[in-house]
Design an enzyme around this catalytic site. Structure first.
Site, PDB file in Angstrom:
ATOM      1  N   ASP A  37     -20.811 -20.392 -18.671  1.00 55.06           N
ATOM      2  CA  ASP A  37     -20.241 -21.068 -17.507  1.00 55.06           C
ATOM      3  C   ASP A  37     -20.031 -22.530 -17.837  1.00 55.06           C
ATOM      4  OD1 ASP A  37     -20.128 -20.328 -14.247  1.00 55.06           O
ATOM      5  OD2 ASP A  37     -20.302 -22.467 -14.701  1.00 55.06           O
ATOM      6  N   ALA A  82     -11.004 -20.215  -9.614  1.00 54.83           N
ATOM      7  CA  ALA A  82     -11.063 -20.800  -8.276  1.00 54.83           C
ATOM      8  C   ALA A  82     -11.295 -19.694  -7.257  1.00 54.83           C
ATOM      9  CB  ALA A  82      -9.760 -21.533  -7.974  1.00 54.83           C
ATOM     10  N   ARG A  90      -4.907 -13.756  -2.040  1.00 54.10           N
ATOM     11  CA  ARG A  90      -5.285 -13.717  -3.452  1.00 54.10           C
ATOM     12  C   ARG A  90      -4.161 -14.258  -4.328  1.00 54.10           C
ATOM     13  NH1 ARG A  90      -7.134  -8.985  -1.013  1.00 54.10           N
ATOM     14  NH2 ARG A  90      -9.396  -8.663  -1.092  1.00 54.10           N
ATOM     15  N   VAL A 124      -6.416 -10.371  -9.243  1.00 53.06           N
ATOM     16  CA  VAL A 124      -6.911  -9.628 -10.402  1.00 53.06           C
ATOM     17  C   VAL A 124      -5.808  -8.932 -11.191  1.00 53.06           C
ATOM     18  CG1 VAL A 124      -7.467  -7.502  -9.128  1.00 53.06           C
ATOM     19  CG2 VAL A 124      -8.727  -8.089 -11.207  1.00 53.06           C
ATOM     20  N   ASP A 150     -11.742  -1.718  -3.116  1.00 52.59           N
ATOM     21  CA  ASP A 150     -10.989  -1.260  -1.942  1.00 52.59           C
ATOM     22  C   ASP A 150     -11.212   0.240  -1.731  1.00 52.59           C
ATOM     23  OD1 ASP A 150      -9.104  -3.809  -1.646  1.00 52.59           O
ATOM     24  OD2 ASP A 150      -9.146  -3.221  -3.745  1.00 52.59           O
ATOM     25  N   THR A 151     -11.209   0.989  -2.834  1.00 55.37           N
ATOM     26  CA  THR A 151     -11.453   2.427  -2.760  1.00 55.37           C
ATOM     27  C   THR A 151     -12.858   2.713  -2.247  1.00 55.37           C
ATOM     28  OG1 THR A 151      -9.832   2.982  -4.469  1.00 55.37           O
ATOM     29  CG2 THR A 151     -11.665   4.523  -4.169  1.00 55.37           C
ATOM     30  N   ARG A 153     -14.636   0.761  -0.292  1.00 46.10           N
ATOM     31  CA  ARG A 153     -14.623   0.435   1.139  1.00 46.10           C
ATOM     32  C   ARG A 153     -13.987   1.569   1.937  1.00 46.10           C
ATOM     33  NH1 ARG A 153     -12.439  -5.669  -0.221  1.00 46.10           N
ATOM     34  NH2 ARG A 153     -14.463  -6.732  -0.207  1.00 46.10           N
ATOM     35  N   HIS A 177      -4.493  -5.317  -5.523  1.00 41.58           N
ATOM     36  CA  HIS A 177      -5.747  -5.618  -4.842  1.00 41.58           C
ATOM     37  C   HIS A 177      -5.433  -6.772  -3.896  1.00 41.58           C
ATOM     38  CE1 HIS A 177      -9.862  -6.447  -3.894  1.00 41.58           C
ATOM     39  NE2 HIS A 177      -9.898  -7.584  -4.559  1.00 41.58           N
TER      40      HIS A 177
END
Length: 315
Positions: A37, A82, A90, A124, A150-151, A153, A177
């Site tokens: 990082d 970010a 997104r 992404v 997403d799948t 969820r 996404h």
């Protein structure tokens, strides 16, 4: 018997990166984890904190390192970039994060890295495409988290609605996404029984309730960001699942961002589709049958991503 040392290099020790690292330690699935990082103190603090949980998990070496540590990594997971702010989509993050990725990916490749990239930073699909272009690696070794969360969820909310274990729900979210993602109702099932068949017979949720389930899936990130500032636990566990599929050569079918070569009528685009994931990365895309309206929506989603890619220079 000597077991091959598996090393994961994590780029980015923010909310998502640290949640992923925590999931890795809890599941004890790798031998080595190096955290890289720009904020070296944060990486060092996370490495220390996570290491103190090793007595409750499995032996594992965790340290804060630099890009040279990527040389021997089997998998590099990128969560840096970010963050999506309240009110931002997104796709609004493209310019900021592509600039960051040019530095990150070039530095990783300069180390001599020859493993697999897993990208989670948003947007992404676009950033996975950028990683592929910048790295020069074969497309099967560069994948993104795509619509795996997403799948998840989708399956969770359908499980709640039908009062069954979400792991018994088989359904996909495909596409970007983001705001143009597509629910694949035509292939959604519970215990082998089609959800659309249940709808026709008046079993379970109504059409309006199913429509609302998808809206809640699509807008989940906005809701979570509004309530707590960021999403990280769900995606952290999603990345751990992908890591296991890759390092354990599981041949799992997961909805990831991968490069299409004509599947679903699409080419030269990274987008969320079901694919077989194993130790080589992406083995193959599963080209499931889509309803006509689903295919149209998937093409629209791809066109949105293609427009976004045209704003990027890879020079």
């Amino acid at each position: 018997m000597n077991r091959k040392i598996s090393r994961v290099a994590l780029i980015g020790s923010g909310f998502v990166g640290s949640s992923y690292a925590y999931a890795l330690v809890n599941q004890g699935m790798v031998n080595e984890l190096v955290i890289i990082d720009v904020n070296k103190n944060k990486a060092e603090g996370d490495a220390m904190d996570l290491s103190h949980g090793i007595p409750f998990s499995s032996p594992m070496k965790i340290w804060a390192g630099d890009y040279s540590d990527c040389k021997d990594a089997d998998l590099v997971v990128i969560t840096a970039g970010a963050n999506q702010l309240p009110g931002e989509t997104r796709l609004d993050l493209i310019e900021k994060n592509v600039k960051i990725f040019k530095t990150i990916v070039s530095s990783i490749m300069n180390s001599g890295f020859s493993g697999i990239f897993l990208v989670a930073s948003n947007p992404v699909d676009v950033l996975t495409y950028a990683t592929w272009k910048i790295s020069g690696l074969p497309s099967e070794r560069v994948l993104g988290s795509g619509t795996i969360l997403d799948t998840a969820r989708f399956c969770f909310l359908l499980g709640e609605a039908f009062q069954v274990d979400s792991r018994s729900v088989h359904a996909y979210i495909m596409g970007e996404h983001g705001d143009t993602e597509v629910p694949i109702w035509s292939q959604a099932s519970i215990g082998g029984k089609s959800i659309l068949e249940c709808l026709d017979k008046g079993i379970g949720p109504s059409q309006e309730e199913l429509d609302q389930i998808f809206i809640n899936v699509r807008d989940a990130a906005y809701q979570i960001i509004d309530k707590k500032g960021a999403t990280y636990y769900g995606i952290g566990m999603s990345l751990a699942r992908l890591t296991k599929a890759i390092l354990y050569n599981q041949n799992s079918i997961l909805t990831i961002a991968t490069l299409l070569h004509g599947e679903f009528g699409l080419k030269d685009i990274y987008i969320g589709v079901p694919a077989v994931v194993n130790r080589a990365g992406v083995r193959e895309v599963i080209e499931i049958c889509l309803a006509d309206d689903e295919k149209e929506k998937l093409i629209h989603s791809a066109n949105i991503l293609r427009d976004a890619l045209e704003t990027i220079s890879f020079d």
